[in-house]
Design a protein around this motif. Structure first.
Motif, PDB file in Angstrom:
ATOM      1  N   THR A   8     -97.160  60.797 -29.745  1.00 15.40           N
ATOM      2  CA  THR A   8     -97.502  60.809 -31.254  1.00 15.40           C
ATOM      3  C   THR A   8     -96.081  60.393 -31.944  1.00 15.40           C
ATOM      4  OG1 THR A   8     -96.651  63.306 -31.115  1.00 15.40           O
ATOM      5  CG2 THR A   8     -99.077  62.756 -31.177  1.00 15.40           C
ATOM      6  N   ASP A   9     -95.160  60.094 -30.889  1.00 17.26           N
ATOM      7  CA  ASP A   9     -93.627  59.712 -31.654  1.00 17.26           C
ATOM      8  C   ASP A   9     -93.127  58.341 -30.758  1.00 17.26           C
ATOM      9  OD1 ASP A   9     -91.187  59.253 -32.565  1.00 17.26           O
ATOM     10  OD2 ASP A   9     -90.814  61.436 -32.501  1.00 17.26           O
ATOM     11  N   PRO A  10     -93.419  57.290 -31.466  1.00 20.04           N
ATOM     12  CA  PRO A  10     -93.118  55.949 -30.781  1.00 20.04           C
ATOM     13  C   PRO A  10     -91.447  55.950 -30.736  1.00 20.04           C
ATOM     14  CG  PRO A  10     -93.779  55.475 -32.949  1.00 20.04           C
ATOM     15  CD  PRO A  10     -93.978  57.010 -32.604  1.00 20.04           C
ATOM     16  N   LEU A  11     -90.809  56.705 -31.260  1.00 28.23           N
ATOM     17  CA  LEU A  11     -89.160  56.779 -31.045  1.00 28.23           C
ATOM     18  C   LEU A  11     -88.759  57.397 -30.084  1.00 28.23           C
ATOM     19  CD1 LEU A  11     -88.108  57.230 -34.949  1.00 28.23           C
ATOM     20  CD2 LEU A  11     -88.308  55.123 -33.602  1.00 28.23           C
ATOM     21  N   LEU A  12     -89.528  58.440 -29.677  1.00 25.09           N
ATOM     22  CA  LEU A  12     -89.293  59.162 -28.442  1.00 25.09           C
ATOM     23  C   LEU A  12     -89.643  58.222 -27.266  1.00 25.09           C
ATOM     24  CD1 LEU A  12     -90.154  62.823 -29.060  1.00 25.09           C
ATOM     25  CD2 LEU A  12     -88.102  61.863 -28.615  1.00 25.09           C
ATOM     26  N   THR A  13     -90.786  57.500 -27.270  1.00 22.06           N
ATOM     27  CA  THR A  13     -91.192  56.545 -26.295  1.00 22.06           C
ATOM     28  C   THR A  13     -90.024  55.507 -26.040  1.00 22.06           C
ATOM     29  OG1 THR A  13     -93.502  56.808 -26.680  1.00 22.06           O
ATOM     30  CG2 THR A  13     -93.288  55.094 -25.507  1.00 22.06           C
ATOM     31  N   GLY A  41     -91.980  52.967 -42.979  1.00 19.15           N
ATOM     32  CA  GLY A  41     -91.561  53.801 -42.035  1.00 19.15           C
ATOM     33  C   GLY A  41     -92.347  53.959 -40.522  1.00 19.15           C
ATOM     34  N   SER A  42     -93.491  53.483 -40.837  1.00 23.15           N
ATOM     35  CA  SER A  42     -94.425  53.538 -39.477  1.00 23.15           C
ATOM     36  C   SER A  42     -93.694  52.476 -38.334  1.00 23.15           C
ATOM     37  CB  SER A  42     -95.451  52.741 -39.767  1.00 23.15           C
ATOM     38  OG  SER A  42     -96.408  53.583 -40.642  1.00 23.15           O
ATOM     39  N   PHE A  52     -97.003  48.637 -25.428  1.00 24.09           N
ATOM     40  CA  PHE A  52     -96.503  49.293 -26.727  1.00 24.09           C
ATOM     41  C   PHE A  52     -97.131  50.632 -27.262  1.00 24.09           C
ATOM     42  CE2 PHE A  52    -100.297  46.859 -27.310  1.00 24.09           C
ATOM     43  CZ  PHE A  52    -101.311  47.603 -28.137  1.00 24.09           C
ATOM     44  N   GLU A  53     -96.504  51.222 -28.265  1.00 22.91           N
ATOM     45  CA  GLU A  53     -96.653  52.605 -28.654  1.00 22.91           C
ATOM     46  C   GLU A  53     -96.493  52.801 -29.936  1.00 22.91           C
ATOM     47  OE1 GLU A  53     -98.328  56.028 -27.716  1.00 22.91           O
ATOM     48  OE2 GLU A  53     -97.411  55.058 -25.955  1.00 22.91           O
ATOM     49  N   GLY A  54     -97.481  53.274 -30.859  1.00 23.05           N
ATOM     50  CA  GLY A  54     -97.168  53.375 -32.165  1.00 23.05           C
ATOM     51  C   GLY A  54     -98.192  52.316 -32.934  1.00 23.05           C
ATOM     52  N   SER A  55     -97.741  52.274 -34.332  1.00 20.51           N
ATOM     53  CA  SER A  55     -98.512  51.434 -34.982  1.00 20.51           C
ATOM     54  C   SER A  55     -97.921  50.940 -36.186  1.00 20.51           C
ATOM     55  CB  SER A  55    -100.157  52.003 -35.391  1.00 20.51           C
ATOM     56  OG  SER A  55    -100.775  51.105 -36.185  1.00 20.51           O
TER      57      SER A  55
END
Length: 109
Positions: A8-13, A41-42, A52-55
């Motif tokens: 749920t958190d691409p920044l942690l990824t 901010g996405s 990739f991770e997130g959107s």
């Protein structure tokens, strides 16, 4: 060693991928107009292999952003991307929601 990522958190990824020695770029929605698929901010994070991770667009332009991110990783030079319904690239990528988005892509680390 297995690295767990928080889906749920691409920044942690991104942080985990960098700790594992992977080259990483981050794409951030910095501006929207009209009916945009994702808010300012996405984030979408991409590694050098195209994982990739997130959107940044709810899926409609993710492929083009992933491609740009791999170029940013290789060249080390950030890119500003813009997609909108009047833009031929956006139609090819599938952004037909009636809005526009501006995405900044930069290499981390």
């Amino acid at each position: 060693m297995t690295i767990q990522t928080n889906l749920t958190d691409p920044l942690l990824t991104a942080e985990h991928w960098m700790e594992a020695g992977r080259a990483v770029a981050i794409a951030t929605v910095i501006e929207t107009w009209g009916s945009a698929p994702r808010p300012v901010g996405s984030h979408l994070v991409v590694d050098g292999d195209g994982n990739f991770e997130g959107s940044v667009s709810g899926g409609c332009v993710e492929g083009a952003v992933v491609t740009a991110a791999t170029e940013v990783i290789a060249a080390g030079k950030a890119q500003m991307l813009e997609f909108g319904v009047a833009d031929e690239t956006a139609w090819r990528a599938g952004l037909s929601c009636g809005g526009r988005i501006r995405v900044f892509v930069e290499r981390l680390g």
